[in-house]
Write a protein that holds these residues in place. Structure first.
Motif, PDB file in Angstrom:
ATOM      1  N   GLY A  98       7.677  25.371 -22.703  1.00  0.00           N
ATOM      2  CA  GLY A  98       7.105  25.731 -23.991  1.00  0.00           C
ATOM      3  C   GLY A  98       6.004  26.767 -23.945  1.00  0.00           C
ATOM      4  N   LYS A 148      12.362  29.959 -27.077  1.00  0.00           N
ATOM      5  CA  LYS A 148      12.062  28.610 -27.563  1.00  0.00           C
ATOM      6  C   LYS A 148      11.559  28.599 -29.013  1.00  0.00           C
ATOM      7  N   TYR A 149      10.904  29.703 -29.445  1.00  0.00           N
ATOM      8  CA  TYR A 149      10.313  29.783 -30.781  1.00  0.00           C
ATOM      9  C   TYR A 149      10.644  31.127 -31.406  1.00  0.00           C
TER      10      TYR A 149
END
Length: 193
Positions: A98, A148-149
């Motif tokens: 993350g 991831k984002y």
């Protein structure tokens, strides 16, 4: 008239204290050019123009701020991230997961006080560990933490240098400060801090 004299005296005292801090820094073999002399925002140099804080410090126990471009989505992918102040890079590497690419910079005040800024989810890193950087210098680009984002910059300021990376969220905010409030308080010369 009396108030004006008092204000002028206070101003002169603060200027003298600033000069003393600079002299102390020089006598301790610290290069004054490497010391923090003010703080800017990490995107939209120097004032965050074209960006907004999508997740504020403290919201949902967030330990930083999430800076996004006003275009939405991934329109800010690859946009430049700038060092908020003069300092020395303490970390510049991919933590995977993350966090993705993370840059950490230690900023030292002439008084000896230090803070550390953290820039996460970077697409590219332009700096290396132990490199000195100047305020406003490009240090990397906004990324997605390897998909991831949606693109954004997770940005923190820590009053305690060298804390573990953590996970970006916690009820315990010891060692962390509100980044925007800190920058606004320290926009210009910080010799007296």
């Amino acid at each position: 008239m009396k108030q004006l004299i008092i204000l002028l005296s206070l101003f002169l005292l603060s200027c003298q204290s600033g000069e003393e801090n600079v002299q102390n820094a020089i006598s301790e073999n610290r290069n004054p050019a490497e010391l923090a002399d003010g703080f800017d925002f990490p995107v939209g140099k120097p004032d965050g123009e074209g960006y907004y804080d999508a997740q504020h410090f403290g919201d949902n126990h967030h330990l930083g701020e999430d800076w996004n471009g006003t275009g939405g989505g991934n329109t800010d992918l690859g946009d430049t991230i700038f060092s908020i102040a003069n300092g020395k890079v303490s970390v510049a590497k991919d933590f995977k997961g993350g966090w993705g690419n993370v840059i950490r910079i230690v900023h030292e005040f002439p008084s000896g006080k230090k803070v550390e800024s953290l820039y996460a989810h970077c697409d590219e890193i332009f700096v290396e560990k132990n490199q000195f950087v100047k305020r406003g210098q490009p240090i990397g680009t906004i990324g997605t933490a390897d998909g991831k984002y949606l693109a954004h910059l997770h940005f923190e300021i820590r009053e305690v240098v060298g804390m573990p990376l953590g996970n970006g969220y916690s009820e315990n905010k010891n060692g962390y400060v509100n980044p925007s409030k800190f920058i606004y308080r320290n926009r210009t010369t910080v010799w007296e801090k």
